[in-house]
Design an enzyme around this catalytic site. Structure first.
Site, short mmCIF file in Angstrom:
data_model
loop_
_atom_site.label_atom_id
_atom_site.label_comp_id
_atom_site.label_asym_id
_atom_site.label_seq_id
_atom_site.Cartn_x
_atom_site.Cartn_y
_atom_site.Cartn_z
N GLU A 46 13.99 2.68 -1.72
CA GLU A 46 12.61 2.30 -1.89
C GLU A 46 12.74 1.50 -3.61
OE1 GLU A 46 9.54 1.75 -1.64
OE2 GLU A 46 8.60 3.00 -0.03
N ASN A 137 4.62 6.61 -6.53
CA ASN A 137 5.28 6.09 -5.38
C ASN A 137 5.71 4.60 -5.51
OD1 ASN A 137 5.45 5.72 -2.58
ND2 ASN A 137 3.92 3.80 -2.71
N ASN A 186 0.65 1.17 -3.62
CA ASN A 186 1.59 0.55 -3.25
C ASN A 186 1.55 -1.36 -3.67
OD1 ASN A 186 3.97 0.88 -1.85
ND2 ASN A 186 3.02 1.78 -0.18
N ASP A 239 3.71 -2.28 3.05
CA ASP A 239 4.19 -1.16 1.85
C ASP A 239 4.27 -1.95 0.65
OD1 ASP A 239 5.83 0.67 0.72
OD2 ASP A 239 6.63 1.41 2.70
#
Ligand SMILES: *[C@@H]1O[C@H](CO)[C@@H](O)[C@H](O)[C@H]1NC(C)=O
Ligand SMILES: *[C@@H]1O[C@H](CO)[C@@H](O)[C@H](O)[C@H]1NC(C)=O
Ligand SMILES: *[C@@H]1O[C@H](CO)[C@@H](O)[C@H](O)[C@H]1NC(C)=O
Ligand SMILES: *[C@@H]1O[C@H](CO)[C@@H](O)[C@H](O)[C@H]1NC(C)=O
Length: 352
Positions: A46, A137, A186, A239
């Site tokens: 990520e 995140n 995100n 995403d």
């Protein structure tokens, strides 16, 4: 060789994907984009961030507390472990040896050269005390060095425990809440003029735009610029994303096995690149010419059967021949640095 790899990837991909991949994958060198696996798979790669000072791509393995570096020149991957918790994002600062890393709800400054052992780490701040199980995140740095970092609940299906924060060297003790609540904060990007801010609130199948005031660091006037519901052939959920020099967005489709290119001004879907992993998590332009699209993927919750069908899931991929490139990312907390105090020192000092 490359051609064979692409074909292998495409065939592997087509065995699990539900439907809508473009079968017109060409082996015509110099023309069609190529997709190459460049690292071994990990659970959940990520938040890639390219650092041209080292020709290095930083990224994380969300659930193992690891920050990884991919050295473009050697192809080698190194990692450090911050501890047991959720990790990401990772962004660079004015000092190429200092990274800022999200660890659970904290922002940690880490001294690391991307290769050897981490030499120091310091917690700069912690957010979201109301939701102790929430964690950072995704996050990026704006042109003025402010961090725009967002959180999510313990798992993606926990609703309304996330927020988007704006963090500067001045407000570390109490970061500003910019958007609240969100589900999974995100996919951030700014256009070249720095008057638009693009945002994703996973699992909404929408891309949002805001007017952005760079001077004040404020957003306003939320609009939907792209809705996947208008494109029924697109599966999965947006995403992470990045933006190219023509201000088009490159959006990872989690569950959609692809990256899409969208013009956020006209709302047009311009391209779709199949990635041989169903869960595509994020994108970032890098490489010495900033013309390689790095793509992170996921195998964390795959069944053994799914892992067999998509053996490359979890790896980092490089997509080339896209006929565009990205802009370098901004470095965090620049104003502080401009006072000629070493970056680390400056922030360390402020939180004392
Ligand atoms: C593949 O190419 C053919 C011939 O050019 C075209 O008709 C078809 O629509 C293409 N398929 C996709 C999914 O783009
Ligand atoms: C890095 O850390 C490992 C484990 O703590 C240690 O064995 C090794 O000597 C360290 N290497 C350097 C260069 O400090
Ligand atoms: C990170 O958060 C998780 C979930 O709340 C928790 O179980 C874990 O202990 C935390 N890690 C640290 C180092 O605090
Ligand atoms: C969170 O997700 C749920 C289900 O998709 C949705 O109904 C809700 O509006 C979302 N919350 C926010 C703040 O977007």
């Amino acid at each position: 060789m490359l051609c064979i790899l692409i074909l292998v990837f495409w065939v592997a991909n087509s065995t699990f994907a539900r439907g809508d991949h473009n079968p017109n994958y060409s082996c015509d060198f110099g023309d069609a984009p190529t997709v190459t696996q460049i690292t071994e798979p990990i659970d959940h790669s990520e938040t890639p961030s390219w650092d041209g000072r080292r020709d290095m791509l930083y990224y994380v393995d969300v659930h193992t507390g690891r920050v990884l570096s991919y050295n473009y020149d050697t192809g080698k991957v190194h990692s450090i472990t911050l501890g047991s918790g959720s990790i990401g994002p990772v962004v660079q600062t004015k000092n190429k040896d200092v990274l800022l890393v999200g660890f659970n709800r904290s922002i940690v400054a880490v001294e690391w050269d991307g290769k050897n052992n981490m030499s120091k780490k310091t917690v700069l701040t912690q957010v979201s005390d109301r939701f102790p199980d929430s964690h950072f995140n995704d996050g990026k740095t704006d042109k003025n060095g402010r961090l725009w970092w967002g959180t999510m609940g313990l798992t993606p299906d926990i609703q309304n425990q996330g927020a988007l924060y704006k963090i500067t060297s001045q407000n570390l003790n109490k970061p500003d809440v910019v958007i609240s609540p969100v589900n999974v904060s995100n996919g951030l990007a700014w256009n070249k003029a720095n008057d638009k801010f693009y945002y994703i609130n996973f699992p909404a199948r929408k891309i949002f735009a805001y007017d952005f005031n760079l001077e004040k660091g404020e957003i306003s006037n939320q609009k939907v610029v792209f809705d996947l519901e208008d494109h029924k052939q697109l599966s999965g959920k947006p995403d992470g994303m990045t933006i190219d020099i023509e201000d088009n967005l490159w959006i990872a489709l989690f569950g959609g096995g692809s990256v899409i290119k969208v013009n956020p001004t006209t709302g047009q879907l311009l391209n779709k690149i199949a990635i041989p992993a169903q869960y595509v998590t994020d994108t970032m332009f890098g490489g010495p010419n900033l013309d390689i699209l790095f793509v992170t993927t996921f195998k964390y919750t795959l069944t053994d059967e799914q892992k067999k069908q998509q053996p490359a899931a979890g790896a980092l991929f490089a997509v080339k021949i896209l006929k565009t490139k990205g802009r370098p990312v901004f470095e965090a907390f620049r104003k502080c640095e401009m006072r000629k105090i070493s970056w680390f020192h400056c922030n360390y000092h402020q939180i004392k």
